[in-house]
Motif scaffolding. Structure first.
Motif, PDB file in Angstrom:
ATOM      1  N   ARG A   1     -10.634   5.239 -22.651  1.00  0.00           N
ATOM      2  CA  ARG A   1      -9.392   4.460 -22.534  1.00  0.00           C
ATOM      3  C   ARG A   1      -8.890   4.007 -23.892  1.00  0.00           C
ATOM      4  O   ARG A   1      -7.711   3.765 -24.076  1.00  0.00           O
ATOM      5  CB  ARG A   1      -9.611   3.260 -21.619  1.00  0.00           C
ATOM      6  CG  ARG A   1      -9.725   3.638 -20.154  1.00  0.00           C
ATOM      7  CD  ARG A   1      -9.721   2.420 -19.253  1.00  0.00           C
ATOM      8  NE  ARG A   1     -10.924   1.601 -19.395  1.00  0.00           N
ATOM      9  CZ  ARG A   1     -12.001   1.693 -18.616  1.00  0.00           C
ATOM     10  NH1 ARG A   1     -12.029   2.554 -17.633  1.00  0.00           N
ATOM     11  NH2 ARG A   1     -13.022   0.927 -18.800  1.00  0.00           N
ATOM     12  N   LYS A   2      -9.808   3.890 -24.866  1.00  0.00           N
ATOM     13  CA  LYS A   2      -9.411   3.438 -26.192  1.00  0.00           C
ATOM     14  C   LYS A   2      -8.853   4.563 -27.047  1.00  0.00           C
ATOM     15  O   LYS A   2      -8.488   4.344 -28.189  1.00  0.00           O
ATOM     16  CB  LYS A   2     -10.613   2.823 -26.929  1.00  0.00           C
ATOM     17  CG  LYS A   2     -11.018   1.486 -26.365  1.00  0.00           C
ATOM     18  CD  LYS A   2     -12.213   0.962 -27.132  1.00  0.00           C
ATOM     19  CE  LYS A   2     -12.712  -0.323 -26.496  1.00  0.00           C
ATOM     20  NZ  LYS A   2     -13.958  -0.784 -27.097  1.00  0.00           N
TER      21      LYS A   2
ATOM     22  N   ALA B   1     -14.752   3.297 -21.162  1.00  0.00           N
ATOM     23  CA  ALA B   1     -14.042   2.376 -22.056  1.00  0.00           C
ATOM     24  C   ALA B   1     -13.623   3.083 -23.332  1.00  0.00           C
ATOM     25  O   ALA B   1     -12.501   2.899 -23.815  1.00  0.00           O
ATOM     26  CB  ALA B   1     -14.928   1.167 -22.373  1.00  0.00           C
TER      27      ALA B   1
END
Length: 168
Positions: A160-161, A157
């Motif tokens: 992806r950020k 995550a």
């Protein structure tokens, strides 16, 4: 927290520790795969990739290229066949021998996984493995700690950020 007996045993418990680490990575990888909506166990990807690369292949050959016992591969193939991911055909000369091939659905899923799932998993595992220096046991401890501190899902995550390291 309870004492980690495997860590305290050092090289004596290296195999058990590696197995535990493998199970942790497998479970965390499966969680990432499930987040994508794929209904295939992550542990089956290597077998499917082998079929993609080799084409229709006998179970014994799959066992050899994967480094897994033949009964284990037979069980995997049976599950994959029941789910519609592979098809098997009995050998005309020896009915005990089966050749396995991917279904079109599995080939599409693998192509999609290579694009959308595998890079995320690869980056998250590489991030976790970037911890620790020195002797093998110290590196294993660092990797185990890193996976406890920030599981693969959190690392993925964060990636992806925009490249954060995923650690808390």
């Amino acid at each position: 927290m309870a004492e980690d007996i495997l860590r305290t045993l050092g090289y004596l418990a290296l195999g058990s520790r590696m197995k535990r680490l493998g199970e942790t990575l497998q479970a965390q990888t499966q969680a990432l795969v499930a987040d994508t909506g794929a209904d295939l166990p992550a542990a089956q990807y290597p077998l499917l990739e082998a079929l993609e690369r080799l084409g229709p292949t006998k179970i014994g050959v799959l066992a050899a290229v994967l480094g897994v016992a033949q009964p284990g591969v037979t069980r995997m193939v049976d599950k994959l066949e029941a789910a519609g991911w592979v098809e098997t055909q009995r050998d005309n000369d020896d009915r005990r021998v089966r050749t396995v091939r991917l279904t079109a659905t599995a080939a599409r899923m693998l192509d999609q996984a290579r694009k959308d799932v595998w890079p995320t998993i690869e980056a998250a595992v590489a991030d976790a493995c970037a911890t620790g220096t020195g002797p093998l046991l110290d590196r294993l401890a660092a990797l185990e700690d890193a996976l406890k501190e920030a599981p693969l899902a959190r690392r993925a995550a964060a990636g992806r950020k925009g490249g954060e390291d995923g650690r808390s």
